[in-house]
Design a protein around this motif. Sequence first.
Motif, mmCIF file in Angstrom:
data_model
loop_
_atom_site.group_PDB
_atom_site.id
_atom_site.type_symbol
_atom_site.label_atom_id
_atom_site.label_comp_id
_atom_site.label_asym_id
_atom_site.label_seq_id
_atom_site.Cartn_x
_atom_site.Cartn_y
_atom_site.Cartn_z
ATOM 1 N N GLN A 6 0.831 -1.201 0.000
ATOM 2 C CA GLN A 6 0.000 0.000 0.000
ATOM 3 C C GLN A 6 0.869 1.256 0.000
ATOM 4 O O GLN A 6 2.035 1.226 0.399
ATOM 5 C CB GLN A 6 -0.910 0.004 1.231
ATOM 6 C CG GLN A 6 -2.015 -1.035 1.191
ATOM 7 C CD GLN A 6 -2.997 -0.863 2.333
ATOM 8 O OE1 GLN A 6 -2.643 -0.377 3.404
ATOM 9 N NE2 GLN A 6 -4.246 -1.263 2.110
ATOM 10 N N ARG A 7 0.285 2.321 -0.442
ATOM 11 C CA ARG A 7 0.956 3.623 -0.392
ATOM 12 C C ARG A 7 0.979 4.094 1.062
ATOM 13 O O ARG A 7 -0.045 4.072 1.740
ATOM 14 C CB ARG A 7 0.206 4.621 -1.274
ATOM 15 C CG ARG A 7 0.971 5.863 -1.612
ATOM 16 C CD ARG A 7 0.230 6.691 -2.663
ATOM 17 N NE ARG A 7 0.104 5.962 -3.926
ATOM 18 C CZ ARG A 7 -0.369 6.528 -5.045
ATOM 19 N NH1 ARG A 7 -0.731 7.800 -5.043
ATOM 20 N NH2 ARG A 7 -0.466 5.814 -6.142
ATOM 21 N N VAL A 8 2.155 4.511 1.509
ATOM 22 C CA VAL A 8 2.300 4.931 2.904
ATOM 23 C C VAL A 8 2.882 6.333 2.987
ATOM 24 O O VAL A 8 3.654 6.759 2.121
ATOM 25 C CB VAL A 8 3.179 3.947 3.711
ATOM 26 C CG1 VAL A 8 2.529 2.582 3.776
ATOM 27 C CG2 VAL A 8 4.572 3.834 3.122
ATOM 28 N N LEU A 9 2.525 7.005 4.055
ATOM 29 C CA LEU A 9 2.982 8.366 4.274
ATOM 30 C C LEU A 9 4.437 8.364 4.740
ATOM 31 O O LEU A 9 4.814 7.607 5.628
ATOM 32 C CB LEU A 9 2.089 9.046 5.305
ATOM 33 C CG LEU A 9 2.353 10.502 5.623
ATOM 34 C CD1 LEU A 9 2.203 11.375 4.390
ATOM 35 C CD2 LEU A 9 1.401 10.969 6.724
ATOM 36 N N VAL A 10 5.226 9.244 4.135
ATOM 37 C CA VAL A 10 6.649 9.334 4.472
ATOM 38 C C VAL A 10 6.946 10.585 5.298
ATOM 39 O O VAL A 10 7.602 10.515 6.334
ATOM 40 C CB VAL A 10 7.505 9.341 3.191
ATOM 41 C CG1 VAL A 10 8.976 9.584 3.524
ATOM 42 C CG2 VAL A 10 7.332 8.048 2.418
ATOM 43 N N THR A 27 -6.510 11.273 11.569
ATOM 44 C CA THR A 27 -5.992 10.593 10.383
ATOM 45 C C THR A 27 -5.718 11.602 9.271
ATOM 46 O O THR A 27 -6.564 12.446 8.977
ATOM 47 C CB THR A 27 -6.993 9.543 9.878
ATOM 48 O OG1 THR A 27 -7.239 8.588 10.930
ATOM 49 C CG2 THR A 27 -6.433 8.799 8.667
ATOM 50 N N ILE A 28 -4.543 11.493 8.662
ATOM 51 C CA ILE A 28 -4.203 12.346 7.528
ATOM 52 C C ILE A 28 -4.780 11.733 6.263
ATOM 53 O O ILE A 28 -4.546 10.547 5.980
ATOM 54 C CB ILE A 28 -2.679 12.500 7.397
ATOM 55 C CG1 ILE A 28 -2.121 13.232 8.624
ATOM 56 C CG2 ILE A 28 -2.338 13.265 6.120
ATOM 57 C CD1 ILE A 28 -0.610 13.289 8.653
ATOM 58 N N ILE A 29 -5.532 12.546 5.525
ATOM 59 C CA ILE A 29 -6.179 12.091 4.301
ATOM 60 C C ILE A 29 -5.595 12.852 3.111
ATOM 61 O O ILE A 29 -5.581 14.091 3.120
ATOM 62 C CB ILE A 29 -7.697 12.332 4.340
ATOM 63 C CG1 ILE A 29 -8.318 11.716 5.610
ATOM 64 C CG2 ILE A 29 -8.353 11.779 3.085
ATOM 65 C CD1 ILE A 29 -8.232 10.214 5.677
ATOM 66 N N PRO A 30 -5.106 12.139 2.097
ATOM 67 C CA PRO A 30 -4.637 12.832 0.891
ATOM 68 C C PRO A 30 -5.795 13.092 -0.070
ATOM 69 O O PRO A 30 -6.615 12.203 -0.314
ATOM 70 C CB PRO A 30 -3.645 11.825 0.295
ATOM 71 C CG PRO A 30 -4.146 10.480 0.731
ATOM 72 C CD PRO A 30 -4.810 10.679 2.056
ATOM 73 N N SER A 31 -5.861 14.300 -0.605
ATOM 74 C CA SER A 31 -6.898 14.616 -1.581
ATOM 75 C C SER A 31 -6.654 13.831 -2.859
ATOM 76 O O SER A 31 -5.528 13.772 -3.353
ATOM 77 C CB SER A 31 -6.901 16.110 -1.891
ATOM 78 O OG SER A 31 -7.211 16.846 -0.744
ATOM 79 N N ASN A 46 -2.332 18.442 -1.191
ATOM 80 C CA ASN A 46 -3.492 18.882 -0.409
ATOM 81 C C ASN A 46 -3.895 17.779 0.566
ATOM 82 O O ASN A 46 -4.774 16.968 0.272
ATOM 83 C CB ASN A 46 -4.654 19.236 -1.339
ATOM 84 C CG ASN A 46 -5.793 19.892 -0.592
ATOM 85 O OD1 ASN A 46 -5.649 20.294 0.559
ATOM 86 N ND2 ASN A 46 -6.936 19.998 -1.240
ATOM 87 N N LEU A 47 -3.258 17.776 1.696
ATOM 88 C CA LEU A 47 -3.606 16.837 2.757
ATOM 89 C C LEU A 47 -4.567 17.508 3.726
ATOM 90 O O LEU A 47 -4.582 18.733 3.856
ATOM 91 C CB LEU A 47 -2.349 16.404 3.522
ATOM 92 C CG LEU A 47 -1.193 15.814 2.717
ATOM 93 C CD1 LEU A 47 -0.024 15.502 3.641
ATOM 94 C CD2 LEU A 47 -1.631 14.588 1.961
ATOM 95 N N TYR A 48 -5.347 16.707 4.408
ATOM 96 C CA TYR A 48 -6.205 17.249 5.458
ATOM 97 C C TYR A 48 -6.417 16.174 6.508
ATOM 98 O O TYR A 48 -6.140 15.006 6.291
ATOM 99 C CB TYR A 48 -7.543 17.741 4.888
ATOM 100 C CG TYR A 48 -8.380 16.681 4.205
ATOM 101 C CD1 TYR A 48 -8.179 16.362 2.874
ATOM 102 C CD2 TYR A 48 -9.386 16.005 4.903
ATOM 103 C CE1 TYR A 48 -8.946 15.387 2.243
ATOM 104 C CE2 TYR A 48 -10.156 15.040 4.284
ATOM 105 C CZ TYR A 48 -9.929 14.738 2.956
ATOM 106 O OH TYR A 48 -10.697 13.779 2.342
#
Length: 123
Positions: free
Chosen positions: A44-48, A105-109, A98-100
Amino acid sequence: QAQPVESGGGLVQAGGSLRLSCAVSERTSSVNFMGWYRQAPGQQRVLVATITSGGRTNYAAFVKGRFTISKDNAQNTVYLQMNSLKIEDTAVYYCNSNLYYSGSTIIPSRGAWGQGTQVTVSS
């Protein structure tokens, strides 16, 4: 919203360095929250790393101390300096402009992804 454009990926030996760039159409000085993700094959794509409009940064534990996120507001560009690269850092790296937050939880647009840039670390 124009998609960001990543660059700077490539092939590097373990222990080496690369700097990724993410050019965005918005003024980075006014974008609230941006970040880099990565996706290894079959995973999965993960936040760095993330950076706020005020320059506050945060990192995933697996890159802390090795990677640095920064931005140049004059160039509307966000960077990811990657040092002491490991084989397990091999992935496609994506920028999201554009994250929020949803709760904690951080959500990527969805519309704010770049096309990605491949980073391959060899032994």
